[in-house]
Design a protein around this motif. Structure first.
Motif, short mmCIF file in Angstrom:
data_model
loop_
_atom_site.label_atom_id
_atom_site.label_comp_id
_atom_site.label_asym_id
_atom_site.label_seq_id
_atom_site.Cartn_x
_atom_site.Cartn_y
_atom_site.Cartn_z
N GLU A 24 0.82 -1.22 0.00
CA GLU A 24 0.00 0.00 0.00
C GLU A 24 0.85 1.27 0.00
OE1 GLU A 24 -1.78 1.02 4.06
OE2 GLU A 24 -1.37 -1.13 4.24
N HIS A 25 2.13 1.13 0.30
CA HIS A 25 3.03 2.29 0.34
C HIS A 25 3.91 2.39 -0.91
CE1 HIS A 25 1.87 2.75 4.50
NE2 HIS A 25 2.28 1.53 4.77
N LEU A 26 3.73 1.45 -1.85
CA LEU A 26 4.59 1.41 -3.03
C LEU A 26 3.82 1.89 -4.26
CD1 LEU A 26 6.31 -2.06 -2.46
CD2 LEU A 26 7.19 0.22 -1.86
N LEU A 27 4.51 2.67 -5.08
CA LEU A 27 3.90 3.20 -6.30
C LEU A 27 4.01 2.20 -7.44
CD1 LEU A 27 2.55 5.76 -7.32
CD2 LEU A 27 4.81 6.66 -7.86
N GLY A 28 5.16 1.53 -7.53
CA GLY A 28 5.35 0.61 -8.65
C GLY A 28 6.68 -0.10 -8.58
N PHE A 29 7.00 -0.76 -9.70
CA PHE A 29 8.24 -1.52 -9.83
C PHE A 29 8.88 -1.19 -11.17
CE2 PHE A 29 5.94 -3.74 -6.60
CZ PHE A 29 6.90 -4.26 -5.75
N GLY A 30 10.19 -1.40 -11.24
CA GLY A 30 10.89 -1.10 -12.47
C GLY A 30 12.12 -1.96 -12.65
N LEU A 31 12.93 -1.56 -13.61
CA LEU A 31 14.12 -2.31 -14.00
C LEU A 31 15.28 -1.34 -14.15
CD1 LEU A 31 15.09 -5.17 -14.90
CD2 LEU A 31 14.53 -4.49 -17.25
N GLY A 32 16.41 -1.65 -13.48
CA GLY A 32 17.57 -0.78 -13.56
C GLY A 32 18.85 -1.59 -13.64
N GLY A 33 19.98 -0.89 -13.66
CA GLY A 33 21.27 -1.55 -13.72
C GLY A 33 21.85 -1.57 -15.12
N ALA A 34 22.93 -2.34 -15.28
CA ALA A 34 23.68 -2.38 -16.54
C ALA A 34 22.83 -2.98 -17.67
CB ALA A 34 24.96 -3.17 -16.37
N GLU A 35 22.61 -2.20 -18.72
CA GLU A 35 21.74 -2.64 -19.82
C GLU A 35 22.37 -3.70 -20.72
OE1 GLU A 35 18.86 -0.25 -22.26
OE2 GLU A 35 20.16 1.35 -21.50
N VAL A 36 23.62 -3.49 -21.10
CA VAL A 36 24.24 -4.31 -22.13
C VAL A 36 24.19 -5.79 -21.75
CG1 VAL A 36 26.33 -4.76 -23.44
CG2 VAL A 36 25.72 -2.41 -22.83
N GLY A 37 23.58 -6.59 -22.62
CA GLY A 37 23.46 -8.02 -22.38
C GLY A 37 22.29 -8.41 -21.50
N ASN A 38 21.50 -7.43 -21.08
CA ASN A 38 20.36 -7.72 -20.20
C ASN A 38 19.10 -7.05 -20.75
OD1 ASN A 38 21.74 -9.15 -17.90
ND2 ASN A 38 22.87 -7.22 -17.85
N PRO A 39 18.53 -7.59 -21.82
CA PRO A 39 17.38 -6.96 -22.47
C PRO A 39 16.13 -7.00 -21.58
CG PRO A 39 17.72 -9.16 -23.34
CD PRO A 39 18.92 -8.87 -22.47
N PRO A 40 15.21 -6.07 -21.78
CA PRO A 40 13.97 -6.06 -21.01
C PRO A 40 13.19 -7.38 -21.10
CG PRO A 40 14.24 -3.99 -22.15
CD PRO A 40 15.33 -4.90 -22.66
N SER A 41 13.27 -8.06 -22.25
CA SER A 41 12.53 -9.31 -22.42
C SER A 41 12.88 -10.37 -21.40
CB SER A 41 12.76 -9.86 -23.84
OG SER A 41 14.15 -10.00 -24.09
N LYS A 42 14.03 -10.24 -20.80
CA LYS A 42 14.47 -11.17 -19.75
C LYS A 42 13.54 -11.14 -18.56
CE LYS A 42 18.61 -11.58 -16.74
NZ LYS A 42 19.94 -10.99 -16.47
N PHE A 43 12.75 -10.06 -18.42
CA PHE A 43 11.92 -9.86 -17.23
C PHE A 43 10.43 -9.79 -17.56
CE2 PHE A 43 16.13 -8.55 -16.10
CZ PHE A 43 16.29 -9.02 -14.80
N ALA A 44 10.01 -10.45 -18.62
CA ALA A 44 8.61 -10.37 -19.06
C ALA A 44 7.65 -10.89 -18.00
CB ALA A 44 8.43 -11.14 -20.37
N ARG A 45 7.96 -12.01 -17.35
CA ARG A 45 7.07 -12.57 -16.32
C ARG A 45 7.00 -11.65 -15.10
NH1 ARG A 45 8.49 -17.18 -13.80
NH2 ARG A 45 10.68 -16.98 -14.42
N PHE A 46 8.14 -11.08 -14.73
CA PHE A 46 8.17 -10.17 -13.59
C PHE A 46 7.25 -8.98 -13.82
CE2 PHE A 46 10.38 -6.29 -11.91
CZ PHE A 46 10.06 -6.47 -10.58
#
Length: 343
Positions: free
Chosen positions: A160-182
């Motif tokens: 109830e105190h959280l607005l949302g979730f996201g993805l950060g850190g080193a991009e190269v070699g870690n595409p967004p598609s890696k976290f589709a289920r999350f």
């Protein structure tokens, strides 16, 4: 009115700021001493000298090392409160901040310790300064999706105190598609979702974040200028980009503002916002980003007002509050100068 004075008075939101990246050297050394943490730097000058980064990874190496001084709820409170005081002084009326829990829990710092400190500072800022804020928890993309899902479940007692979730850190070699289920899990539970994409990664990462992760905002997004079809998609959907110009210079994503993606993103009709990212490390809070861009691009008062309007519309504030703040901005703009004064 000068651009600096105008920007200082401009009501705006900040949507891309990492709490761990706002620790000023003085507070960093104070926390190290308080918690008896041995660090490599003995004074403020030597610590600031270490902020000469070659790329994103060289920054992250120091960033994660610096997190070691954050051990107790009071530490997280002090760092968050210091940023929110500065944001309030800079005319920020709403801030949406990032916290990367995995970098702390792996050190043995309980998630509750970090959240209790951050949330107490957010409450203090609202009570004392009238500054509202929201918290977005980031999964580190160099880790596995299973670890991201585990972090998500660990955070649910504070949902109830959280607005949302996201993805950060080193991009190269870690595409967004890696976290589709999350991301699907986050959306299903009703959270807003964002993702860092197109900073050092390619335009394809921005497209993945939009089409596979269905994000509400793109953090950075500079690389979008390399894909005309993607630019048209982002313009049509008005998916906001939280661009961090001075951060991009310090990490050598761009060599200077003249060659930065920002003007092209604006010319393409995208909903662009200006933000500080990690202001202590990159030597620029939100007003510094506005002012240096104004000087580089010759922006008028009306163009700065539009960027502030973008920040409010792109925020995750409730619709009624968003419209209220936009009306407040419009009232400010109605009294604003049409051109800059010499002094």
């Amino acid at each position: 009115m000068t651009p600096a004075a105008f920007i200082a008075a401009l009501p705006k939101a900040e949507l891309h700021m990492h709490i761990e990246g706002s620790i000023e050297p003085e507070l960093f050394l104070e926390l190290a001493e308080r918690n008896r943490v041995e660090v490599r730097w003995k004074d403020v000058d030597s610590l600031r000298a270490a902020y000469d980064f070659q790329n994103l990874q060289s920054f992250l190496d120091l960033y994660y090392d610096g997190c070691r001084v954050l051990l107790n709820a009071q530490d997280f409170h002090d760092v968050t409160r210091a940023y929110l005081k500065r944001a309030h002084a800079d005319g920020v009326i709403h801030a949406e901040m990032f916290l990367g829990p995995q970098g702390h829990t792996e050190r043995g710092v309980a998630l509750g310790t970090a959240l209790d400190g951050v949330l107490s500072a957010m409450r203090a800022a609202e009570h004392e300064d009238g500054l509202s804020s929201g918290l977005i928890l980031l999964a580190q993309r160099h880790r596995s999706e299973e670890e991201a899902l585990e972090m998500f479940e660990q955070a649910m007692p504070w949902r109830e105190h959280l607005l949302g979730f996201g993805l950060g850190g080193a991009e190269v070699g870690n595409p967004p598609s890696k976290f589709a289920r999350f991301f699907a899990q986050c959306r299903e539970r009703g959270f807003r979702v964002v993702a860092h994409a197109g900073e050092e990664g390619p335009a394809a990462y921005v497209r993945e974040a939009v089409e596979l992760l269905h994000v509400d905002r793109i953090d950075h997004g500079n690389a979008s200028i390399g894909d005309e079809a993607l630019l048209r998609l982002l313009a049509a959907s008005q998916t906001p980009l939280t661009v961090c110009p001075l951060s991009n210079l310090r990490l050598k994503v761009s060599k200077d503002l003249a060659s930065h993606a920002l003007p092209k993103l604006l010319d393409a009709g995208l909903c662009v916002t200006l933000n500080s990212d990690d202001p202590s490390f990159f030597g620029g809070y939100i007003n510094d980003n506005y002012l240096q861009c104004q000087q580089a691009y010759g922006w008028s008062p009306a163009q700065l007002v539009q960027l502030a309007r973008n920040s409010l519309l792109a925020s995750f504030l409730p619709q009624a509050r968003r419209l209220e703040e936009v009306a407040r901005l419009d009232a400010f703009a109605a009294l604003a100068p049409q051109q800059w004064s010499a002094v």
